[in-house]
Design a protein around this motif. Sequence first.
Motif, PDB file in Angstrom:
ATOM      1  N   GLN A  32       0.752  -1.183   0.077  1.00  0.00           N
ATOM      2  CA  GLN A  32       0.015   0.124  -0.084  1.00  0.00           C
ATOM      3  C   GLN A  32       0.868   1.121  -0.069  1.00  0.00           C
ATOM      4  OE1 GLN A  32      -3.584  -0.252  -0.296  1.00  0.00           O
ATOM      5  NE2 GLN A  32      -2.994  -2.540  -0.242  1.00  0.00           N
ATOM      6  N   GLY A  33       0.623   2.088  -0.854  1.00  0.00           N
ATOM      7  CA  GLY A  33       1.535   3.309  -1.080  1.00  0.00           C
ATOM      8  C   GLY A  33       0.921   4.704  -1.136  1.00  0.00           C
ATOM      9  N   LEU A  34       1.439   5.743  -1.012  1.00  0.00           N
ATOM     10  CA  LEU A  34       0.900   7.077  -1.019  1.00  0.00           C
ATOM     11  C   LEU A  34       1.776   7.825  -2.117  1.00  0.00           C
ATOM     12  CD1 LEU A  34       0.342   8.137   2.571  1.00  0.00           C
ATOM     13  CD2 LEU A  34      -1.322   7.416   0.920  1.00  0.00           C
ATOM     14  N   LEU A  35       1.188   8.510  -3.143  1.00  0.00           N
ATOM     15  CA  LEU A  35       1.875   9.394  -4.099  1.00  0.00           C
ATOM     16  C   LEU A  35       1.560  10.773  -3.846  1.00  0.00           C
ATOM     17  CD1 LEU A  35       1.699   6.395  -5.250  1.00  0.00           C
ATOM     18  CD2 LEU A  35       1.184   7.392  -7.722  1.00  0.00           C
ATOM     19  N   HIS A  74      -1.093   6.069   8.028  1.00  0.00           N
ATOM     20  CA  HIS A  74      -0.768   5.111   8.327  1.00  0.00           C
ATOM     21  C   HIS A  74      -1.495   4.303   9.619  1.00  0.00           C
ATOM     22  CE1 HIS A  74       2.478   2.072   8.676  1.00  0.00           C
ATOM     23  NE2 HIS A  74       2.679   2.345   9.887  1.00  0.00           N
ATOM     24  N   ARG A  75      -2.027   5.290  10.289  1.00  0.00           N
ATOM     25  CA  ARG A  75      -2.939   4.829  11.613  1.00  0.00           C
ATOM     26  C   ARG A  75      -3.966   4.126  11.298  1.00  0.00           C
ATOM     27  NH1 ARG A  75      -0.845   9.639  13.803  1.00  0.00           N
ATOM     28  NH2 ARG A  75      -2.769  10.674  13.292  1.00  0.00           N
ATOM     29  N   GLU A  76      -4.724   4.823  10.178  1.00  0.00           N
ATOM     30  CA  GLU A  76      -5.909   4.223   9.634  1.00  0.00           C
ATOM     31  C   GLU A  76      -5.810   2.973   8.595  1.00  0.00           C
ATOM     32  OE1 GLU A  76      -7.258   7.640   7.421  1.00  0.00           O
ATOM     33  OE2 GLU A  76      -7.806   9.082   8.891  1.00  0.00           O
ATOM     34  N   ARG A  77      -4.829   2.846   7.881  1.00  0.00           N
ATOM     35  CA  ARG A  77      -4.356   1.941   6.993  1.00  0.00           C
ATOM     36  C   ARG A  77      -2.914   1.833   6.957  1.00  0.00           C
ATOM     37  NH1 ARG A  77      -7.003   0.516   1.056  1.00  0.00           N
ATOM     38  NH2 ARG A  77      -6.073  -1.539   0.807  1.00  0.00           N
ATOM     39  N   PRO A  78      -2.215   0.510   7.350  1.00  0.00           N
ATOM     40  CA  PRO A  78      -0.670   0.780   7.056  1.00  0.00           C
ATOM     41  C   PRO A  78      -0.197   0.934   5.814  1.00  0.00           C
ATOM     42  CG  PRO A  78      -1.424  -1.043   8.386  1.00  0.00           C
ATOM     43  CD  PRO A  78      -2.432  -0.597   7.786  1.00  0.00           C
ATOM     44  N   VAL A  79       0.834   2.082   5.666  1.00  0.00           N
ATOM     45  CA  VAL A  79       1.318   2.445   4.339  1.00  0.00           C
ATOM     46  C   VAL A  79       2.735   1.831   4.362  1.00  0.00           C
ATOM     47  CG1 VAL A  79       2.379   4.461   3.149  1.00  0.00           C
ATOM     48  CG2 VAL A  79       0.102   5.002   4.538  1.00  0.00           C
ATOM     49  N   ASP A  80       3.117   1.285   3.077  1.00  0.00           N
ATOM     50  CA  ASP A  80       4.283   0.456   3.104  1.00  0.00           C
ATOM     51  C   ASP A  80       5.316   1.393   2.507  1.00  0.00           C
ATOM     52  OD1 ASP A  80       3.373  -1.896   3.960  1.00  0.00           O
ATOM     53  OD2 ASP A  80       2.240  -2.024   2.205  1.00  0.00           O
ATOM     54  N   TYR A  81       4.908   2.285   1.460  1.00  0.00           N
ATOM     55  CA  TYR A  81       5.915   3.043   0.619  1.00  0.00           C
ATOM     56  C   TYR A  81       5.248   4.395   0.272  1.00  0.00           C
ATOM     57  CZ  TYR A  81       3.300   1.848  -3.480  1.00  0.00           C
ATOM     58  OH  TYR A  81       2.446   1.671  -4.617  1.00  0.00           O
ATOM     59  N   VAL A  82       6.152   5.357  -0.004  1.00  0.00           N
ATOM     60  CA  VAL A  82       5.646   6.665  -0.377  1.00  0.00           C
ATOM     61  C   VAL A  82       6.529   6.960  -1.632  1.00  0.00           C
ATOM     62  CG1 VAL A  82       5.973   9.107   0.029  1.00  0.00           C
ATOM     63  CG2 VAL A  82       4.937   7.637   1.900  1.00  0.00           C
ATOM     64  N   VAL A  83       6.005   7.469  -2.738  1.00  0.00           N
ATOM     65  CA  VAL A  83       6.306   7.943  -3.908  1.00  0.00           C
ATOM     66  C   VAL A  83       6.429   9.298  -3.918  1.00  0.00           C
ATOM     67  CG1 VAL A  83       6.328   8.102  -6.349  1.00  0.00           C
ATOM     68  CG2 VAL A  83       6.234   5.967  -5.404  1.00  0.00           C
ATOM     69  N   ALA A  84       7.531  10.161  -3.874  1.00  0.00           N
ATOM     70  CA  ALA A  84       7.335  11.718  -3.928  1.00  0.00           C
ATOM     71  C   ALA A  84       8.047  12.031  -5.251  1.00  0.00           C
ATOM     72  CB  ALA A  84       8.149  12.378  -2.913  1.00  0.00           C
TER      73      ALA A  84
END
Length: 230
Positions: A32-35, A74-84
Motif C-alpha cells: 500500500q502506497g501514497l503518491l 498510516h494509523r488508518e491503514r498501514p502505508v508501506d511506501y511513499v512515492v514523491a
Amino acid sequence: MAELVFFSGTMDCGKSTLALQVDHNHRVQGRQGLLFTRFDRSGEAVISSRIGLARPALEVAEDTDLWHEVSRRHRERPVDYVVADEAQFFSPEQVEQLARVVDDLGVDVFAFGITSDFRTRLFPGSARLVELADRVQVPQVEALCWCGARATHNARTVDGAMVVAGEQVVVGDVGEREGTLDVGPVGTIAYEVLCRRHHVRRETAAVAAARGEVDVRADVSAGSAPAAPR
C-alpha cells in the motif's frame, strides 16, 4: 530496513516514468502506497510522464506537513511506501519530514526530482535530499544534448534566448508539446537540456541550427505547463 532513496537527474530523463514504475512494482506485490507531487507538468494532483502514463497523487502545498499526512493515514491503514515526484519543489522541512517517515514509521520513501535549476544552482529540496538520503541514484535513461552528449544541465530560454537569471520556479517541460509558456511581459519561456559545455557557452539547439551545426527538429524547444513563480 526502510530507506529514503533520491532518484535525481535532468529534465527529460524519465524520472516521472520511473516513479510510476516503482509505484506499479510495489502495488502488484500487494503493498500500500501514497503518491505525492508538486507542480506536475499536467496540473494539480497527478504524476504524469511524457510517454502518456499518469496516476492520481496528493498535491503538496507550501504548508503541507508530510509527516502528519503519512502518519495519519498510516494509523488508518498501514502505508508501506511513499512515492514523491517533483521533489525539487518540496521545502527542506518537508524533506526532513519524509526522512522522519522512514525512520519512525519504517516506510520506504522514493523521491524523484531535478537536482539543479537552469542557473546550475541546487534546488533547496534537492539539496536537502542529497544531504539526508540513504541512497542517491541516477535514472538509467540518459537525456541527450543536441550534440549527442549526455545532458547534465537544464537550460531556460526566454523568447528563444538562453537565460541564466530569473525566478527559480517557473514550471515547464521539454519534449513534444504544443506551444510554449507565454508569461506576458516576461516573455515566452521554454526549456532544453544541454551538456555542461554547451550550457556554459549558452549554445542551445536553436543557436547550433542558426550556425548550421545541427539539423534541429521543430520540437527541440518544448512547451510548458502553467507557471508557478516563487
